[in-house]
Design a protein around this motif. Sequence first.
Motif, mmCIF file in Angstrom:
data_model
loop_
_atom_site.group_PDB
_atom_site.id
_atom_site.type_symbol
_atom_site.label_atom_id
_atom_site.label_comp_id
_atom_site.label_asym_id
_atom_site.label_seq_id
_atom_site.Cartn_x
_atom_site.Cartn_y
_atom_site.Cartn_z
ATOM 1 N N LYS A 165 0.815 -1.216 0.000
ATOM 2 C CA LYS A 165 0.000 0.000 0.000
ATOM 3 C C LYS A 165 0.851 1.270 0.000
ATOM 4 O O LYS A 165 0.459 2.278 -0.569
ATOM 5 C CB LYS A 165 -0.922 0.010 1.223
ATOM 6 C CG LYS A 165 -2.032 -1.016 1.174
ATOM 7 C CD LYS A 165 -2.776 -1.119 2.493
ATOM 8 C CE LYS A 165 -3.536 0.140 2.833
ATOM 9 N NZ LYS A 165 -4.319 -0.007 4.094
ATOM 10 N N GLY A 166 1.982 1.243 0.643
ATOM 11 C CA GLY A 166 2.826 2.425 0.741
ATOM 12 C C GLY A 166 2.323 3.377 1.804
ATOM 13 O O GLY A 166 2.916 3.518 2.865
ATOM 14 N N ILE B 205 4.571 1.178 -9.423
ATOM 15 C CA ILE B 205 5.335 1.960 -8.463
ATOM 16 C C ILE B 205 5.289 3.412 -8.922
ATOM 17 O O ILE B 205 5.722 3.740 -10.027
ATOM 18 C CB ILE B 205 6.806 1.497 -8.401
ATOM 19 C CG1 ILE B 205 6.917 0.014 -8.027
ATOM 20 C CG2 ILE B 205 7.600 2.372 -7.434
ATOM 21 C CD1 ILE B 205 6.500 -0.306 -6.633
ATOM 22 N N THR C 177 6.558 7.130 -7.698
ATOM 23 C CA THR C 177 7.432 7.730 -6.701
ATOM 24 C C THR C 177 7.977 9.058 -7.206
ATOM 25 O O THR C 177 7.994 9.326 -8.417
ATOM 26 C CB THR C 177 8.584 6.773 -6.337
ATOM 27 O OG1 THR C 177 9.260 7.234 -5.184
ATOM 28 C CG2 THR C 177 9.579 6.642 -7.480
ATOM 29 N N ASN D 47 1.667 1.715 -5.767
ATOM 30 C CA ASN D 47 2.558 1.501 -4.635
ATOM 31 C C ASN D 47 3.629 2.576 -4.726
ATOM 32 O O ASN D 47 3.988 2.999 -5.820
ATOM 33 C CB ASN D 47 3.187 0.107 -4.710
ATOM 34 C CG ASN D 47 4.031 -0.224 -3.494
ATOM 35 O OD1 ASN D 47 5.070 0.379 -3.278
ATOM 36 N ND2 ASN D 47 3.596 -1.180 -2.712
ATOM 37 N N SER D 48 4.144 3.019 -3.600
ATOM 38 C CA SER D 48 5.199 4.030 -3.611
ATOM 39 C C SER D 48 6.524 3.437 -3.168
ATOM 40 O O SER D 48 6.577 2.644 -2.231
ATOM 41 C CB SER D 48 4.854 5.197 -2.681
ATOM 42 O OG SER D 48 5.927 6.115 -2.649
ATOM 43 N N ALA D 49 7.581 3.834 -3.852
ATOM 44 C CA ALA D 49 8.916 3.368 -3.467
ATOM 45 C C ALA D 49 9.733 4.469 -2.811
ATOM 46 O O ALA D 49 10.934 4.333 -2.655
ATOM 47 C CB ALA D 49 9.659 2.836 -4.698
ATOM 48 N N ASN D 50 9.082 5.568 -2.434
ATOM 49 C CA ASN D 50 9.796 6.603 -1.690
ATOM 50 C C ASN D 50 10.222 6.060 -0.333
ATOM 51 O O ASN D 50 9.832 4.969 0.077
ATOM 52 C CB ASN D 50 8.896 7.831 -1.487
ATOM 53 C CG ASN D 50 9.060 8.829 -2.609
ATOM 54 O OD1 ASN D 50 9.383 8.464 -3.728
ATOM 55 N ND2 ASN D 50 8.813 10.081 -2.307
ATOM 56 N N ASN E 104 7.976 4.242 2.148
ATOM 57 C CA ASN E 104 7.647 2.821 2.161
ATOM 58 C C ASN E 104 8.461 2.121 3.242
ATOM 59 O O ASN E 104 9.682 2.246 3.303
ATOM 60 C CB ASN E 104 7.910 2.192 0.799
ATOM 61 C CG ASN E 104 7.310 0.799 0.697
ATOM 62 O OD1 ASN E 104 7.779 -0.145 1.320
ATOM 63 N ND2 ASN E 104 6.254 0.670 -0.090
#
Length: 428
Positions: free
Chosen positions: A21-22, A127, A129, A207-210, A213
Amino acid sequence: MELFNLKDNTDTASFAQAVKKGLGKNQGLYFPQQFSSFDNIDEILSMPFVERSVEILTRLIGDEMDKEDVKSIVEKAFIFGAPLVEVKDNVYSLELYHGPTLAFKDFGGRFMAQVLSVIAKGQPITILTATSGDTGAAVAHAFHGIDNINVVILYPKGKISVLQEKLFTTLGDNIHTVAIEDDFDACQQLVKSAFDDPEVREGLHLNSANSINISRLLAQVCYYFEAISQLEADKRDNVVVSVPSGNFGNLTAGMIAKVMGLPIKKFVAATNSNDTVPRYLKTGQWEPSTTVATLSNAMDVSQPNNWPRIEALIEQGFIDKKLLVGDAVDEEYTQVAMKQLAQLGYISEPHAAIAFKSLMRFMEEGDTGIFLGTAHPAKFRESVENVLGQPISLPQPLADCAGKEILSAELPSDYKALKAHLFATLKG
């Protein structure tokens, strides 16, 4: 591993759910309310990096993932080291840029990619971000070529170095990049808006990859242990760690390491002229200013997303606020610090130089100082050469992409335009 939304503690998630979910409801960050510390810290520090990292991450994640799965993930992700290099007596640089994209974010990016490839089980994921420089490359290379995962990276047009840009905008395939005509904070806001939009969030399986996460954050805990493990035993009691800080994920990870038993005396949150946190620590007033462009562009952040996690660690009693000091280093002193390091025989880039300058301001007699080197100097070749007046050779990863075409789209800082672009690119 049970995680709580810092904006709504009724919104809970497992580790796997939080990774997928992020963000939680109302753009809240997921974070643990409990941590388990090691009572055998010397034994942990004596382990090899990969083996120790498996122990750390297993302790953090709990029984949700099999230890053998964690071991496999770590072995694939951490294929490079983090050497501690002595710059002067009792002052060391923790070099976190020996991965494929020459930046500390390779640790978190690669770990997250491997975790997602296990827990996604073939389901499609997008993803989305934002990057102020190094996140983009780390995420792009970590996910490049992974089936069923598309990556969209937003970055501020003209506000990162050309070599930083080329590291992640020349890959193509499942990596999609967008230059936004605004600053990094605007990019972050666009990402948040997308996550708040059910049509986009659910339709594209966002989804976030920052560093927001949780998987990226936990991976970063490991290299703080690696730093202390490389010190002689008699230098571990009074360690001051200076962290070049933008979005504050790196410092959060260091504090988690402290909570787990790592002997760190003090943290220095070192920023550039975007000094929201140092001012807050002095005045108690949270007053973000307009973001200004600096030599240390990856830290050009006025509203750091990870700060609520640090606040939670302090408010829940895991970290004594006295262990944290803030310091802002302006452009003039950034260049002074780069020259001082060069005189010591150590070539550095602006972010690490800021951490070094702040460390020197807060070290006391008997302390051992560590500042984090978050990127290879060649990633900021133009500014380093201009400041130091000497040429910097390109390492192979940068030389390989220097002549390639940038494949980015360009968009205004407008959510409707981004939404249309996302559906056209990923659903077209």
